[in-house]
Design a protein around this motif. Structure first.
Motif, PDB file in Angstrom:
ATOM      1  N   UNK A 155       4.859  42.931   7.722  1.00  0.00           N
ATOM      2  CA  UNK A 155       4.352  41.822   8.549  1.00  0.00           C
ATOM      3  C   UNK A 155       4.762  42.049   9.997  1.00  0.00           C
ATOM      4  N   UNK A 156       3.769  42.124  10.872  1.00  0.00           N
ATOM      5  CA  UNK A 156       4.051  42.380  12.284  1.00  0.00           C
ATOM      6  C   UNK A 156       3.612  41.224  13.173  1.00  0.00           C
ATOM      7  N   UNK A 157       3.490  40.055  12.724  1.00  0.00           N
ATOM      8  CA  UNK A 157       3.010  38.942  13.523  1.00  0.00           C
ATOM      9  C   UNK A 157       3.875  37.716  13.329  1.00  0.00           C
ATOM     10  N   UNK A 158       3.459  36.652  13.989  1.00  0.00           N
ATOM     11  CA  UNK A 158       4.157  35.378  13.890  1.00  0.00           C
ATOM     12  C   UNK A 158       3.308  34.422  13.064  1.00  0.00           C
ATOM     13  N   UNK A 159       3.993  33.595  12.339  1.00  0.00           N
ATOM     14  CA  UNK A 159       3.264  32.589  11.583  1.00  0.00           C
ATOM     15  C   UNK A 159       2.880  31.448  12.512  1.00  0.00           C
ATOM     16  N   UNK A 160       1.962  30.627  12.074  1.00  0.00           N
ATOM     17  CA  UNK A 160       1.521  29.485  12.859  1.00  0.00           C
ATOM     18  C   UNK A 160       2.679  28.536  13.135  1.00  0.00           C
ATOM     19  N   UNK A 161       3.544  28.332  12.200  1.00  0.00           N
ATOM     20  CA  UNK A 161       4.691  27.442  12.371  1.00  0.00           C
ATOM     21  C   UNK A 161       5.616  27.988  13.448  1.00  0.00           C
ATOM     22  N   UNK A 162       5.870  29.271  13.473  1.00  0.00           N
ATOM     23  CA  UNK A 162       6.744  29.855  14.493  1.00  0.00           C
ATOM     24  C   UNK A 162       6.136  29.710  15.891  1.00  0.00           C
ATOM     25  N   UNK A 163       4.835  29.908  15.990  1.00  0.00           N
ATOM     26  CA  UNK A 163       4.165  29.741  17.277  1.00  0.00           C
ATOM     27  C   UNK A 163       4.242  28.296  17.751  1.00  0.00           C
ATOM     28  N   UNK A 164       4.023  27.329  16.858  1.00  0.00           N
ATOM     29  CA  UNK A 164       4.086  25.907  17.229  1.00  0.00           C
ATOM     30  C   UNK A 164       5.498  25.495  17.633  1.00  0.00           C
ATOM     31  N   UNK A 165       6.497  25.970  16.930  1.00  0.00           N
ATOM     32  CA  UNK A 165       7.885  25.659  17.284  1.00  0.00           C
ATOM     33  C   UNK A 165       8.210  26.253  18.649  1.00  0.00           C
ATOM     34  N   UNK A 166       7.787  27.466  18.899  1.00  0.00           N
ATOM     35  CA  UNK A 166       8.016  28.091  20.203  1.00  0.00           C
ATOM     36  C   UNK A 166       7.338  27.333  21.333  1.00  0.00           C
ATOM     37  N   UNK A 167       6.102  26.912  21.104  1.00  0.00           N
ATOM     38  CA  UNK A 167       5.397  26.121  22.118  1.00  0.00           C
ATOM     39  C   UNK A 167       6.067  24.772  22.358  1.00  0.00           C
ATOM     40  N   UNK A 168       6.553  24.146  21.316  1.00  0.00           N
ATOM     41  CA  UNK A 168       7.243  22.861  21.465  1.00  0.00           C
ATOM     42  C   UNK A 168       8.513  23.021  22.285  1.00  0.00           C
ATOM     43  N   UNK A 169       9.276  24.053  22.008  1.00  0.00           N
ATOM     44  CA  UNK A 169      10.510  24.294  22.767  1.00  0.00           C
ATOM     45  C   UNK A 169      10.179  24.609  24.226  1.00  0.00           C
ATOM     46  N   UNK A 170       9.199  25.463  24.434  1.00  0.00           N
ATOM     47  CA  UNK A 170       8.800  25.833  25.790  1.00  0.00           C
ATOM     48  C   UNK A 170       8.282  24.626  26.580  1.00  0.00           C
ATOM     49  N   UNK A 171       7.469  23.786  25.951  1.00  0.00           N
ATOM     50  CA  UNK A 171       6.951  22.612  26.657  1.00  0.00           C
ATOM     51  C   UNK A 171       8.055  21.613  26.975  1.00  0.00           C
ATOM     52  N   UNK A 172       9.035  21.459  26.108  1.00  0.00           N
ATOM     53  CA  UNK A 172      10.173  20.568  26.383  1.00  0.00           C
ATOM     54  C   UNK A 172      10.959  21.074  27.589  1.00  0.00           C
ATOM     55  N   UNK A 173      11.207  22.366  27.632  1.00  0.00           N
ATOM     56  CA  UNK A 173      11.929  22.944  28.776  1.00  0.00           C
ATOM     57  C   UNK A 173      11.126  22.767  30.062  1.00  0.00           C
ATOM     58  N   UNK A 174       9.825  22.954  30.014  1.00  0.00           N
ATOM     59  CA  UNK A 174       8.980  22.821  31.207  1.00  0.00           C
ATOM     60  C   UNK A 174       8.948  21.372  31.712  1.00  0.00           C
ATOM     61  N   UNK A 175       8.915  20.406  30.794  1.00  0.00           N
ATOM     62  CA  UNK A 175       8.925  18.998  31.197  1.00  0.00           C
ATOM     63  C   UNK A 175      10.242  18.648  31.881  1.00  0.00           C
ATOM     64  N   UNK A 176      11.342  19.122  31.350  1.00  0.00           N
ATOM     65  CA  UNK A 176      12.659  18.845  31.943  1.00  0.00           C
ATOM     66  C   UNK A 176      12.753  19.489  33.327  1.00  0.00           C
ATOM     67  N   UNK A 177      12.363  20.745  33.452  1.00  0.00           N
ATOM     68  CA  UNK A 177      12.431  21.431  34.745  1.00  0.00           C
ATOM     69  C   UNK A 177      11.466  20.807  35.756  1.00  0.00           C
ATOM     70  N   UNK A 178      10.288  20.400  35.316  1.00  0.00           N
ATOM     71  CA  UNK A 178       9.335  19.746  36.215  1.00  0.00           C
ATOM     72  C   UNK A 178       9.879  18.429  36.746  1.00  0.00           C
ATOM     73  N   UNK A 179      10.532  17.653  35.884  1.00  0.00           N
ATOM     74  CA  UNK A 179      11.132  16.390  36.321  1.00  0.00           C
ATOM     75  C   UNK A 179      12.237  16.614  37.334  1.00  0.00           C
ATOM     76  N   UNK A 180      13.061  17.629  37.104  1.00  0.00           N
ATOM     77  CA  UNK A 180      14.130  17.943  38.056  1.00  0.00           C
ATOM     78  C   UNK A 180      13.553  18.393  39.393  1.00  0.00           C
TER      79      UNK A 180
END
Length: 158
Positions: free
Chosen positions: A4-29
């Protein structure tokens, strides 16, 4: 076993959720930082305007024994014995000027207001080497900030 050389849909969604949370915090600051920077720039501009006016008024007080200052117009009109001149005002600001008294010269009083005195007349007097004044400057289109300077116009010698 599969290779297996790819990411599952769940891993991609978790990564996007973490990335969007970080972006919202940095944007607010970042937005908060811009707001504080703008407020600091506004206060600095008010301080510079107040210092300019006080410097001009101090020069008048030191140079002339008798004079009248009319604050009701833009620019401020200074009449002295033989002539008059103008101190230009910035139309972005609202100015309030008054002579300081014992009641309103205390810098610890934050809620104090001074009555706007449009015309100040100083007549020749040896006892008036020091003239305590209050100058309040605020923006015409903003509630905040207000800059209040309490100072004394002084004559050297006496």
């Amino acid at each position: 076993m599969k290779n297996e050389k790819g990411l599952t849909l769940v891993e991609v969604l978790v990564g996007l959720a973490i990335l969007s949370t970080i972006m919202v915090i940095l944007g607010g600051l970042l937005i908060d930082g811009f707001r504080h920077s703008e407020k600091a720039e506004n206060i600095t501009a008010l301080q510079q305007e107040a210092n300019l006016i006080i410097r001009e008024l101090n020069n008048v007080h030191r140079k002339y024994d008798s004079y009248t200052i009319d604050f009701s117009k833009n620019p401020i009109i200074v009449d002295y014995t033989k002539d008059s001149f103008e101190i230009p005002l910035n139309s972005r600001y609202i100015y309030t000027f008054c002579k300081a008294t014992e009641a309103n010269s205390n810098p610890d009083l934050q809620e104090e207001t001074c009555e706007d005195e449009n015309i100040l007349t100083i007549t020749k007097s040896k006892n008036l080497n020091n003239l305590p004044i209050i100058l309040e400057i605020k923006y015409t289109n903003k509630k905040d900030p207000i800059y209040i300077i309490r100072t004394t116009l002084s004559r050297l010698g006496g």
